[in-house]
Design an enzyme around this catalytic site. Structure first.
Site, PDB file in Angstrom:
ATOM      1  N   LYS A 165       6.468  -2.201   1.876  1.00 29.81           N
ATOM      2  CA  LYS A 165       5.302  -1.616   2.555  1.00 29.81           C
ATOM      3  C   LYS A 165       4.083  -2.518   2.391  1.00 29.81           C
ATOM      4  CE  LYS A 165       3.149   2.938   3.103  1.00 29.81           C
ATOM      5  NZ  LYS A 165       3.227   3.000   4.556  1.00 29.81           N
ATOM      6  N   TYR A 177       0.831  -1.205   0.000  1.00 30.76           N
ATOM      7  CA  TYR A 177       0.000   0.000   0.000  1.00 30.76           C
ATOM      8  C   TYR A 177       0.861   1.249   0.000  1.00 30.76           C
ATOM      9  CZ  TYR A 177       0.782   0.872   5.035  1.00 30.76           C
ATOM     10  OH  TYR A 177       1.339   1.152   6.248  1.00 30.76           O
ATOM     11  N   ARG A 204       8.390   4.184  -4.424  1.00 29.67           N
ATOM     12  CA  ARG A 204       8.417   3.159  -3.370  1.00 29.67           C
ATOM     13  C   ARG A 204       7.421   2.040  -3.675  1.00 29.67           C
ATOM     14  NH1 ARG A 204       7.478   5.061   2.630  1.00 29.67           N
ATOM     15  NH2 ARG A 204       5.363   5.263   1.828  1.00 29.67           N
ATOM     16  N   GLU A 245      11.668   1.888  14.456  1.00 28.99           N
ATOM     17  CA  GLU A 245      10.810   2.973  13.968  1.00 28.99           C
ATOM     18  C   GLU A 245       9.525   2.976  14.781  1.00 28.99           C
ATOM     19  OE1 GLU A 245       9.762   2.126   9.828  1.00 28.99           O
ATOM     20  OE2 GLU A 245       9.758  -0.007  10.290  1.00 28.99           O
TER      21      GLU A 245
HETATM   22  N1  PMP Z   1       7.592   3.418   9.007  1.00 34.96           N
HETATM   23  C1  PMP Z   1       6.449   2.704   8.996  1.00 34.96           C
HETATM   24  C2  PMP Z   1       6.440   1.366   9.648  1.00 34.96           C
HETATM   25  C3  PMP Z   1       5.287   3.221   8.390  1.00 34.96           C
HETATM   26  O1  PMP Z   1       4.157   2.494   8.375  1.00 34.96           O
HETATM   27  C4  PMP Z   1       5.328   4.514   7.812  1.00 34.96           C
HETATM   28  C5  PMP Z   1       4.102   5.128   7.198  1.00 34.96           C
HETATM   29  N2  PMP Z   1       3.456   4.319   6.311  1.00 34.96           N
HETATM   30  C6  PMP Z   1       6.540   5.223   7.850  1.00 34.96           C
HETATM   31  C7  PMP Z   1       7.650   4.650   8.444  1.00 34.96           C
HETATM   32  C8  PMP Z   1       6.644   6.598   7.248  1.00 34.96           C
HETATM   33  O2  PMP Z   1       6.646   6.564   5.846  1.00 34.96           O
HETATM   34  P1  PMP Z   1       6.112   7.788   4.993  1.00 34.96           P
HETATM   35  O3  PMP Z   1       6.901   8.985   5.409  1.00 34.96           O
HETATM   36  O4  PMP Z   1       6.412   7.395   3.588  1.00 34.96           O
HETATM   37  O5  PMP Z   1       4.666   7.920   5.285  1.00 34.96           O
END
Ligand code: PMP
Length: 286
Positions: free
Chosen positions: A150, A32, A51, A182
């Site tokens: 993702k 996604y 991505r 994270e």
């Molecule tokens: N890490 C994880 C595990 C996430 O789910 C997300 C958001 N989807 C992010 C980091 C941040 O990614 P982004 O800045 O592309 O939203």
């Protein structure tokens, strides 16, 4: 009522359907993206498409739509649903074969399922949480080893968010082998003096599109960035902390496991980066 997109059709959210045999539903076999919308325009669209292509490639799912086709669908949904501030959610799964089977279906006969929908979030940019900051807790990172893809396999992050809520906090940072990986749905940073510290990219974390932009803006503003792992104890002793994601942009963290950072209010580095990010992203939005 929302208009959503399913496999080439724009439909009412109550009419749209996906097969019970869809591999996304049965096996979390899908990926996604979430792209935010400010002033009716898409933020960092090309980063999200790049991505998406990496995630699909890693799972051997052929990308069914070109960048321009995806842009057209995003824009059509934003227009049809009159989204000023909010987000566009996109999901692509390996599709719906005739039966449940661990073996991947033949891509010649089973095509990917593509679903997109919008979420209206008025006040996304002017989020009051950015003025007070958020509180987080540390939890073990027990996810699988390919967090750079993702996938829609979000059960543990969702449980982590619930652990945080039950503990009276807003979110959780995950810790593996003593180091923060994270947040449940965001990248994690601490500020030590004039240095921003964040974990380097690897298969341990998602390569955040907001992370890439924020690190670029930090460099342009002559802020020092150290891409190295940090511990939760370091975070608790840091001057500031913050998270980034497409839907929170840059969000200050003011408390970790009940310990206030600095004076317990959002710090200057996070606050400044949020301002720069919003300003620059609005300018570059398409
Ligand atoms: N890490 C994880 C595990 C996430 O789910 C997300 C958001 N989807 C992010 C980091 C941040 O990614 P982004 O800045 O592309 O939203």
């Amino acid at each position: 009522m929302r208009t959503v997109y399913v496999n080439g059709d724009y439909q009412s959210e109550t009419e749209a359907k996906v097969s019970v045999f869809d591999r996304g539903f049965l096996m979390a076999d899908g990926v996604y993206e979430v792209t935010s919308v400010l002033g009716g325009k898409l933020i960092d669209f090309d980063g999200h498409v790049a991505r998406l292509e990496r995630s699909l490639g890693a799972l051997d799912i052929a990308n069914p739509l070109s960048r321009d086709a995806l842009l057209g669908i995003h824009r059509e949904l934003v227009a049809r649903n009159a989204i000023d501030e909010g987000l566009v959610y996109l999901q692509i799964t390996r599709g719906a074969p005739a039966d449940r089977d661990f073996v991947f279906p033949d891509p010649e006969t089973t095509s990917p399922t593509v679903v997109l929908f919008t979420q209206s979030k008025p006040g996304l940019a002017d989020n009051p949480a950015a003025k007070t900051g958020i509180r987080i807790i540390g939890i073990d990172d027990i996810r699988w080893g390919r967090r750079d893809i993702k996938t829609v396999q979000l059960l543990y992050p969702s449980m982590g968010k619930m652990m945080a809520k039950r503990a009276g906090a807003d979110d959780a940072w995950m810790v593996e082998d003593g180091f923060v990986t994270e947040g449940t749905s965001n990248n994690a940073y601490i500020v030590q003096g004039d240095r921003i510290v964040t974990r380097p990219l690897s298969s341990d974390i998602l390569s955040g599109i907001t992370r890439a932009a924020v690190l670029r803006f930090a460099g342009e503003a002559r802020m020092e960035v150290d891409e190295r792992p940090f511990t939760l104890d370091e975070a608790k002793a840091a001057d500031e902390a913050f998270i980034t994601s497409a839907s929170t942009f840059v969000m200050p963290v003011v408390e970790i496991d009940g310990i206030a950072l600095g004076d317990g209010s959002p710090g200057p580095v996070a606050t400044r980066l949020r301002e720069i990010y919003l300003e620059e992203s609005r300018k570059a939005a398409i």
